[in-house]
Design a protein around this motif. Structure first.
Motif, short mmCIF file in Angstrom:
data_model
loop_
_atom_site.label_atom_id
_atom_site.label_comp_id
_atom_site.label_asym_id
_atom_site.label_seq_id
_atom_site.Cartn_x
_atom_site.Cartn_y
_atom_site.Cartn_z
N MET A 118 46.51 28.61 34.34
CA MET A 118 47.45 29.13 33.36
C MET A 118 47.28 30.65 33.27
O MET A 118 46.17 31.15 33.12
CB MET A 118 47.23 28.48 31.99
CG MET A 118 48.30 28.81 30.99
SD MET A 118 49.95 28.36 31.51
CE MET A 118 49.92 26.61 31.26
N THR A 119 48.38 31.39 33.43
CA THR A 119 48.38 32.84 33.33
C THR A 119 49.34 33.26 32.22
O THR A 119 49.97 32.41 31.59
CB THR A 119 48.82 33.50 34.66
OG1 THR A 119 50.17 33.12 34.93
CG2 THR A 119 47.93 33.08 35.80
N GLU A 120 49.48 34.57 32.02
CA GLU A 120 50.42 35.07 31.00
C GLU A 120 51.87 34.75 31.37
O GLU A 120 52.69 34.50 30.51
CB GLU A 120 50.25 36.58 30.84
CG GLU A 120 48.94 36.98 30.23
CD GLU A 120 48.79 38.48 30.16
OE1 GLU A 120 49.74 39.21 30.47
OE2 GLU A 120 47.69 38.92 29.77
N GLN A 121 52.19 34.77 32.67
CA GLN A 121 53.56 34.49 33.12
C GLN A 121 53.89 33.00 33.09
O GLN A 121 55.05 32.63 32.99
CB GLN A 121 53.78 35.01 34.55
CG GLN A 121 53.73 36.51 34.68
CD GLN A 121 52.30 37.01 34.90
OE1 GLN A 121 51.41 36.24 35.23
NE2 GLN A 121 52.10 38.30 34.70
N GLY A 122 52.91 32.16 33.22
CA GLY A 122 53.11 30.71 33.27
C GLY A 122 52.02 30.06 34.09
O GLY A 122 50.95 30.62 34.29
N LEU A 123 52.29 28.88 34.60
CA LEU A 123 51.32 28.13 35.39
C LEU A 123 51.36 28.62 36.84
O LEU A 123 52.41 28.56 37.48
CB LEU A 123 51.63 26.64 35.32
CG LEU A 123 50.65 25.72 36.04
CD1 LEU A 123 49.29 25.75 35.35
CD2 LEU A 123 51.17 24.31 36.08
N LEU A 124 50.25 29.09 37.34
CA LEU A 124 50.15 29.58 38.71
C LEU A 124 49.61 28.45 39.59
O LEU A 124 48.52 27.94 39.37
CB LEU A 124 49.23 30.80 38.78
CG LEU A 124 49.04 31.42 40.16
CD1 LEU A 124 50.34 32.02 40.65
CD2 LEU A 124 47.96 32.48 40.10
N TYR A 125 50.40 28.07 40.60
CA TYR A 125 50.02 26.97 41.49
C TYR A 125 50.47 27.32 42.91
O TYR A 125 51.66 27.55 43.15
CB TYR A 125 50.67 25.66 41.02
CG TYR A 125 50.39 24.47 41.88
CD1 TYR A 125 49.10 23.98 42.04
CD2 TYR A 125 51.41 23.82 42.55
CE1 TYR A 125 48.84 22.89 42.83
CE2 TYR A 125 51.16 22.71 43.34
CZ TYR A 125 49.87 22.25 43.48
OH TYR A 125 49.62 21.17 44.27
N ASN A 126 49.56 27.39 43.83
CA ASN A 126 49.83 27.74 45.23
C ASN A 126 50.60 29.05 45.37
O ASN A 126 51.49 29.17 46.21
CB ASN A 126 50.61 26.61 45.93
CG ASN A 126 49.74 25.43 46.25
OD1 ASN A 126 48.52 25.52 46.24
ND2 ASN A 126 50.37 24.30 46.50
N GLY A 127 50.31 30.02 44.53
CA GLY A 127 50.95 31.32 44.62
C GLY A 127 52.31 31.41 43.94
O GLY A 127 52.97 32.43 44.03
#
Length: 94
Positions: A14-23
């Motif tokens: 989970m990042t500030e932009q949203g869920l980071l998955y495979n780039g």
């Protein structure tokens, strides 16, 4: 007690932009995705590991990844078939 990780979103963060998955930044699923077997819960929301922007998949009709939606029947009572697939079936003799 450790949380059990979902295999479909293994390595997601989970990042500030949203869920980071495979780039890719994955957006939460939309209302139309309710009932789909592909939707996976991650923390507070559900996400689709098959497509990063589920609302765009539903923009032009039915999402092709949706497991809870069947083919539409036309007014004539016939099921819509992709013309390319129909020609291939005809060539095979089906």
């Amino acid at each position: 007690m450790a949380k059990k990780k979902v295999a479909a979103l293994e390595g997601a963060k989970m990042t500030e932009q949203g869920l980071l998955y495979n780039g890719f930044i994955i957006e939460p699923v939309v209302e139309k995705c309710d009932g789909c077997e592909r939707a996976v819960a991650f923390e507070d929301a559900k996400y689709c590991p098959s497509y990063a922007q589920p609302d765009r998949k539903w923009k032009n009709g039915v999402c092709n990844f949706a497991t809870h939606v069947r083919a539409e029947v036309s007014k004539d009572g016939e099921v819509k078939i992709n013309p390319l697939k129909a020609s291939k079936r005809a060539a095979r003799g089906r």
